[in-house]
Structure formats: structure tokens, C-alpha cells
Enzyme design. Structure first.
Site, PDB file in Angstrom:
ATOM      1  N   ARG A 120     -23.437   2.532  43.820  1.00 51.72           N
ATOM      2  CA  ARG A 120     -23.691   1.319  44.705  1.00 51.72           C
ATOM      3  C   ARG A 120     -23.251   1.476  46.096  1.00 51.72           C
ATOM      4  NH1 ARG A 120     -21.755  -4.231  41.866  1.00 51.72           N
ATOM      5  NH2 ARG A 120     -22.975  -5.148  43.601  1.00 51.72           N
ATOM      6  N   ASP A 309     -28.222 -14.196  40.606  1.00 50.06           N
ATOM      7  CA  ASP A 309     -27.573 -14.018  39.438  1.00 50.06           C
ATOM      8  C   ASP A 309     -28.093 -14.889  38.506  1.00 50.06           C
ATOM      9  OD1 ASP A 309     -25.934 -11.796  40.508  1.00 50.06           O
ATOM     10  OD2 ASP A 309     -24.243 -13.332  40.910  1.00 50.06           O
ATOM     11  N   LYS A 410     -17.304  -8.479  31.967  1.00 52.74           N
ATOM     12  CA  LYS A 410     -17.252  -8.268  33.237  1.00 52.74           C
ATOM     13  C   LYS A 410     -17.096  -9.761  34.066  1.00 52.74           C
ATOM     14  CE  LYS A 410     -19.722  -6.783  37.542  1.00 52.74           C
ATOM     15  NZ  LYS A 410     -18.511  -6.340  38.236  1.00 52.74           N
TER      16      LYS A 410
END
Length: 430
Positions: A120, A309, A410
Site C-alpha cells: 500500500r 467500508d 483484523k
């Protein structure tokens, strides 16, 4: 570990929503940046929030916790000098702490996830910090990254918001502690503006003054401020709940989720409106969402930047809608734990969905009859992809095996436990 999801026709039961990961990480950070002791009630337990706990402890915060709260004594603007920080696979944690690390002489952020976080880009934050007098060693904007700071300067700061709002949030956490006043200008575009609203809300709760323009593209931050040690309460998490609500929407269901505030500043609150627009029978009152799903959905068009999200879960619901759905303004999904457009859509096609991609759009041609399934899909180590693929698997004609589904931890470690409690047929396999 992998997860085998067997098609499940009916879901029923009540759940307490997961605590918000975004608010937990922000409260942990402002508590660490305060001199004194703060209490955080109902914190989220996830790999991201655990990574931030671990890192602020390494930086000198003292943390005590039980099942319902964290008590944290912060280090203020004087974090402990350490050589390395390991943020795991948590991009937001990395970016927030890159700014905090500017207060240190030197620290290196290590790369233990080369195929995920290691890919990333962080150039926009790197350039902003360099303009503040911070020396940074990096590999084309990617991990490992060494920060050599100690005396960052305020003043006029520019940062691009076209890839992620996390870069701006990082600067907003740092600049109140500097000797100079700061003026922050956001260049190009600002993705996920609603998440900046959460950052500003938490800063205000921590006693920090920030003047923001109405369009959230310019900020004035007085220097020499101090974070106030106090008590915070974490609200329920919409991004994780989006997958639960989508699962209820695509099945015959009677599912109730508590602790989802109607007036929340979480952008993903919009998933409730998306499901309503898709004609899913639901109510949202007094912090409770009640879905009485009948498996019938109607396609629609949605601006995904409002609920970044929650997009993948809503796409999963749209797979079974009557008609063609379009999720636009979602290019920033490409810069997450994986490319959440190309990678996710490839797996949806394997499962039998009819989907197309554009640079910043996802197009779903609904199949109300369901998808074939009977395949193994790769979640690309991405918690949001795992949850969304599970939703699709519930309406497949044959079981689907999701590789490396344990990475759901996560953000939502007990996701599959919650689905099982509602009646979903899910089974861990080596």
C-alpha cells in the site's frame, strides 16, 4: 484457516453490534497523546485495535484492561524512544503513528505483510511530513519506512486526499502538539469525508480545537495544545454490522442488531439506507436495526464514497437483486488491504456472480435465482472481502470455501461466531 460456508436459507436472532474499530483506534490514540489517565469503555477487540494498543504501549503508554474497558495513562507529546514499530497489517494504525513518530529522533516501521500492507502507498503522508522538516527513508512510498523527526514544524501544510483520508487524520492528530499554528490544505480530492468527521469529533472530545472549512478541504489548527485525559464510550460498529445486515437481507430472516446509533457520524450508517432503497424490510429505531428479510431485493445506484467500508457487503447483497446495481465513486477501494474492486470481483465471478468493473465503479447484474457456488475463493487476506464473500455464499446453490478466512480477525474476530448464532452453517477447516 479456511471457512466452508454452506448455503443457509434462514437466519434468526439478536446480536449486540461489534464495537467500532474506527472510534476505538482514535480514542486509544488521543488517550496516548494525553498527559494523564483516560478510560475507554466498550473498546473493540480486533487486529487493528490490538496493533495500536501494542504500539502505544511500546511508545510508553501504560495500559490496563478488563472485558469492558481500557485504562490508559498517556505519554503526551513525549513518546518513548524505540528503534522499531510493528503495526501488523493495520494501514490506519501505520499512518496515524507515522505522524506521532515525527516527534521521535528515529524509528523504523517494519514490513511483516509484504503481500498486503507492504504493497500500500503512503507517499502523500510522506510528502506532507517532509514539508514539516521530517526526514523519511522509504521504498517508493511503501514499507519499511524510517522516520527521522524530533522537531516537526507547523505552518502551511498540504496533503493529498485522493487516495486516503487517513493521511489528513494523521496530520490532525499531530499538529495540535506543535509549537506553531498550522494551516492544512487538502489537495485534489478528499476520500471518505465522513471518516474525517469521526476524527474531528474525537479531537473535540479530547479538548482539541480545530477549525475546519465547510467542505473539509482547509483546516486551521492552533499549536501548543494538550490532549485532555478523560472517559470515552465506543459506539457500535457499522462497517462490521454491514455484513450481518446484508446476510439478513439476502436470506429469509428475523435479525435484530443493537447499539447502532441513528445519528452516528460513521459513514457506513448509510448501509441502512442502501438496504431500504433495495426494498429490504427493516426498521431502525432507538439504536436497533431489525431486518425481516425475504430474500427479495431491488437494484439501485449508490455513491460508495459515503460508506467506503460497507460497499463490499452491499455489493454482495446486490448480487441477488432484481436488475442492475451501480456503486460509483469507489476508486479508493483499490488502495486497501487488496484491490477491493478487481480482486473482489474476480472472486465473485468464480462464485457465479455477474459483475463488471470500471476504474471507480462496481456494476452488479443481479441474479435473484442465486449463484452456483461449489468453488474455492481467495479472500486476498482482506477482512472486508472475507465478510462479503460469506454473504454471497449463503445464497449459493453449493458450499463455497473461503481461503484464509481467519484474517477476518483484523476487524471482527467473532464474525463467524455471530453468523453461527443466527443459524448460518459455517465450518472452519485446516
Amino acid at each position: 484457516m479456511d471457512m466452508i460456508v454452506t448455503p443457509t436459507g434462514r437466519l434468526q436472532g439478536e446480536l449486540q453490534a461489534l464495537s467500532s474499530k474506527n472510534y476505538t483506534t482514535r480514542y486509544l490514540l488521543v488517550a496516548a497523546l494525553a498527559d494523564g489517565t483516560s478510560t475507554i469503555r466498550y473498546p473493540a477487540h480486533s487486529e487493528d485495535s490490538d496493533a495500536l494498543r501494542r504500539c502505544v504501549r511500546d511508545l510508553g503508554a501504560v495500559i490496563e484492561e478488563d472485558d469492558e474497558r481500557i485504562v490508559i495513562t498517556g505519554f503526551g507529546k513525549h513518546p518513548r524512544q524505540i528503534q522499531e514499530l510493528d503495526v501488523g497489517n493495520a494501514g490506519a494504525v501505520l499512518r496515524f503513528l507515522m505522524a506521532v513518530a515525527a516527534l521521535l529522533p528515529e524509528v523504523t516501521f517494519v514490513n511483516n505483510y509484504p503481500e498486503s500492507l507492504g504493497k500500500r502507498p503512503h507517499d502523500d503522508l510522506i510528502q506532507a511530513l517532509q514539508s514539516m522538516g521530517v526526514a523519511i527513508e522509504h521504498r517508493e512510498g511503501k514499507l519499511p519506512i524510517t522516520i527521522r523527526g524530533g522537531a516537526p514544524r507547523g505552518g502551511k501544510i498540504q496533503v493529498s486526499g485522493s487516495v486516503s483520508s487517513q493521511f489528513l487524520s494523521a496530520l490532525l492528530f499531530l499538529t495540535p502538539l506543535l509549537d506553531e499554528d498550522s494551516e492544512i490544505e487538502v489537495l485534489h480530492d478528499l476520500k471518505s469525508k465522513v471518516v474525517i468527521g469521526q476524527t474531528l469529533e474525537v479531537l473535540a472530545q479530547a479538548g482539541i480545537v480545530v477549525e475546519a472549512s465547510e467542505d473539509l478541504m482547509r483546516y486551521r489548527v492552533p499549536g501548543r495544545q494538550a490532549y485532555k485525559a478523560q472517559e470515552y464510550t465506543v459506539q457500535g460498529d457499522y462497517p462490521g454490522s454491514a455484513a450481518i445486515l446484508a446476510a439478513a437481507a439476502v436470506t429469509t430472516s428475523d435479525v435484530t442488531v443493537h447499539r447502532l446509533l441513528e445519528q452516528s457520524k460513521q459513514g457506513e450508517r448509510a448501509v441502512v439506507d442502501v438496504l431500504k432503497a433495495m426494498n429490504v424490510p427493516l426498521t431502525h429505531e432507538n439504536g436497533v436495526v431489525h431486518v425481516r428479510g425475504n430474500g427479495k431485493l431491488t437494484a439501485g445506484e449508490f455513491d460508495g464514497d459515503e460508506f467506503t467500508d460497507g460497499v463490499l457487503a452491499m455489493v454482495a447483497a446486490a448480487v441477488f437483486a432484481e436488475g442492475t446495481s451501480r456503486f460509483y465513486n469507489v476508486e479508493n477501494l483499490r488502495y486497501k488491504e487488496c484491490d477491493r474492486i478487481t480482486d473482489y470481483l474476480n472472486e465473485l465471478r468464480l462464485a457465479g456472480a455477474n459483475v463488471e468493473e470500471r476504474r471507480d465503479e462496481i456494476i452488479v447484474h443481479g441474479r435473484p435465482e442465486g449463484v452456483e457456488g461449489g468453488v474455492e475463493v481467495d479472500a486476498h487476506y482482506d477482512h472486508r472481502v472475507i465478510m462479503a464473500l460469506t454473504v454471497v455464499s449463503l445464497r449459493a446453490k453449493q458450499p463455497i470455501r473461503i481461503k484464509d478466512a481467519h484474517h477476518v480477525a483484523k476487524s471482527y474476530p467473532n464474525y463467524f461466531d455471530h453468523l453461527r448464532a443466527l443459524g448460518a452453517q459455517v465450518q472452519w477447516v485446516e
